[in-house]
Enzyme design. Structure first.
Site, short mmCIF file in Angstrom:
data_model
loop_
_atom_site.label_atom_id
_atom_site.label_comp_id
_atom_site.label_asym_id
_atom_site.label_seq_id
_atom_site.Cartn_x
_atom_site.Cartn_y
_atom_site.Cartn_z
CE LYS A 5 -12.13 1.36 0.98
NZ LYS A 5 -11.33 2.26 2.07
CD GLU B 215 -3.08 0.11 2.03
OE1 GLU B 215 -2.62 0.60 3.21
OE2 GLU B 215 -4.57 -0.09 1.68
CG HIS C 248 7.85 -29.32 0.11
ND1 HIS C 248 8.18 -31.06 -0.63
CD2 HIS C 248 8.37 -28.74 1.33
CE1 HIS C 248 9.19 -31.52 1.22
NE2 HIS C 248 9.32 -29.77 1.63
O1 PA5 Z 1 -3.92 1.37 5.49
C1 PA5 Z 1 -5.20 1.70 5.42
O2 PA5 Z 1 -5.34 3.02 5.48
C2 PA5 Z 1 -6.29 0.79 4.82
O3 PA5 Z 1 -5.98 -0.82 5.13
C3 PA5 Z 1 -7.37 1.10 5.65
O4 PA5 Z 1 -6.60 0.20 7.44
C4 PA5 Z 1 -8.21 -0.33 6.21
O5 PA5 Z 1 -9.30 0.19 4.37
C5 PA5 Z 1 -9.53 -0.28 7.22
O6 PA5 Z 1 -9.94 1.48 7.21
P1 PA5 Z 1 -10.42 1.69 8.44
O7 PA5 Z 1 -9.80 1.32 9.24
O8 PA5 Z 1 -11.67 3.26 8.13
O9 PA5 Z 1 -12.08 0.86 7.97
#
Ligand code: PA5
Length: 447
Positions: free
Chosen positions: A423, A288, A309
């Site tokens: 999303k 990310e 394996h």
């Molecule tokens: O790293 C990030 O920002 C994402 O992985 C969020 O943590 C994830 O989408 C969850 O978001 P939230 O805590 O707003 O539910």
């Protein structure tokens, strides 16, 4: 302390490369500390361990103790950065079959994770295992509106209310969310749920050492102070910008140098099942942070010796665009030795009396040498043991490495614009008010 060993990568690196990289790294460390990098609003993780210890963690510890006292099971609801760190830490600190152990041996409630997918089968399976148990919920979401955890919370809150009534259910819900905004924060305020804050300046994938990770761990009976102390040690030790003294920065440099030499995939390799979720946390952290602007190393993982394996063949002889980073736990507490048993005729009698830890480590060494010889540079990140302190150190090690690496790559390591694309499409398809027109257009295209 976390160590980085490059003996199985040396053939792919030239000594002078350290010299070339040092000025860039010095500049990055200085800008990270001054808050002069893209995404500078999300640098709260840098001093988070020491500051959290200074502020105190008593409220989290008390809530954890309360959950332990009055629950047979706790369900931790969250996804991505609001999930993976807690799970990684829980599996690192607790035994593999923790939930199956009798209550007195566990020392805490059973721990389940929900809200990290949308499978109805998984939800039903969870309800089956919760049947007849005193259940508490810890719902974690910074935005408070992420679909998967919001769906799971809606379902589980209803289930809990049906089981124990609204008054009792309200006493069994713990919320971890933003300081002041979001649907979850509003509900928590209205209902009086105990609420824990995810700091504004700490993004999801850097949030494991906030209540996001600390409350579920405290509920499971993990000594969260030790985790934070390990991270605080790393915070102090890895403050230097000198590559020769800082393994986190060296790791950031090596992965970028290998990337420039044509390596497109980094595989995190573990030899302990307890580190499987740690690898998932690591993948999110780097994936990310760096996968944007059509750039970045693809972070993958294998769990050895199981995957030797299966994926072992590809790593040894497939496309030569890989390198591996092995996370090695140096000292094992589990004392298991192979017995003598000549009747078995399995050709293993020569191992009688040898420890399983030693055998596992020979597998690691043999594999690293073979993969190096096959053209796959191998880095080794070693922690002394599987203690809470080592875990804290390792979290911080990779966080700092990732922030530095993102800067070397030239991306904003603290945003995740690409996560929004699916999303928006999903909301449109689900018919969320406000995106109806777009939804219709998409449905026409699909049919
Ligand atoms: O790293 C990030 O920002 C994402 O992985 C969020 O943590 C994830 O989408 C969850 O978001 P939230 O805590 O707003 O539910």
């Amino acid at each position: 302390m976390v160590k980085l060993d490059l003996q199985f990568a040396a053939a792919f690196l030239a000594d002078r490369e350290w010299e070339y990289q040092q000025p860039f790294v010095t500049d990055i460390v200085s800008r990270l500390h001054k808050g002069e990098v893209p995404g500078a609003n999300f640098l709260g993780w840098i001093h988070l361990p020491s500051e959290t210890l200074k502020q105190g963690i008593e409220l989290i510890e008390q809530a954890g103790a309360r959950i332990r006292e009055n629950s047979d099971a706790v369900v931790v609801i969250g996804i991505g950065g609001s999930y993976l760190g807690a799970r990684a830490a829980f599996e690192w600190c607790k035994p593999e079959y923790y939930n199956q152990l009798p209550q007195d041996r566990r020392g805490g409630p059973e721990v389940y994770f929900a809200g990290n997918q949308l499978s109805p089968a998984a939800f039903q399976d969870l309800l089956q295992v919760l049947q007849g148990k005193r259940v508490s919920l810890n719902v974690i979401s910074k935005s408070g509106t992420t679909t998967e955890p919001a769906v799971a919370f809606r379902l589980l809150r209803q289930w809990l209310t049906d089981k124990v009534g609204a008054v009792e259910a309200d006493k069994r819900i713990y919320v971890t969310t933003d300081r002041q905004q979001g649907a979850l924060k509003h509900l928590a305020d209205a209902k009086g749920y105990p609420t824990f804050v995810i700091p504004d300046d700490v993004g999801g994938r850097y949030s494991v050492l906030t209540p996001v990770g600390l409350l579920p761990l405290a509920a499971a009976g993990v000594d969260i102070r030790k985790v934070l102390m390990g991270a605080a040690t790393a915070e102090a030790e890895f403050a230097t910008a000198q590559l020769k003294d800082n393994p986190a920065l060296r790791y950031a440099v090596v992965r970028n140098v290998l990337h420039q030499k044509g390596k497109a995939v980094e595989i995190l390799v573990t030899y302990e099942p307890a580190l499987r979720s740690f690898a998932e946390w690591w993948k999110q952290l780097f994936g990310e942070s760096e996968g944007k602007d059509q750039k970045g190393l693809y972070p993958a993982s294998v769990a050895n010796t199981t995957d030797l394996h299966s994926m072992g063949q590809f790593i040894q002889e497939g496309t030569r665009n890989l390198f591996e980073t092995v996370v090695r736990v140096e000292n094992q507490t589990a004392a298991v030795s192979l017995p003598s048993d000549p009747q078995l005729e399995d050709g293993l009698e020569y191992l009688a009396g040898k420890s399983l830890a030693w055998v596992n480590d020979q597998a690691r060494l043999a594999t690293q040498m073979a993969h190096r010889d096959g053209g796959v540079p191998n880095l080794t990140v070693t922690v002394p043991d599987k203690s809470e302190q080592s875990l804290g150190e390792l979290f911080y090690f990779f966080e700092l490495a990732c922030a530095t690496s993102s800067q070397l790559l030239g991306v904003n390591g603290f945003d995740q614009p690409g996560v929004e694309a699916y999303k928006t499409n999903m909301f449109a398809l689900l018919g969320k008010p406000g995106v109806v027109a777009q939804s219709k257009g998409m449905k026409d295209t699909l049919h």
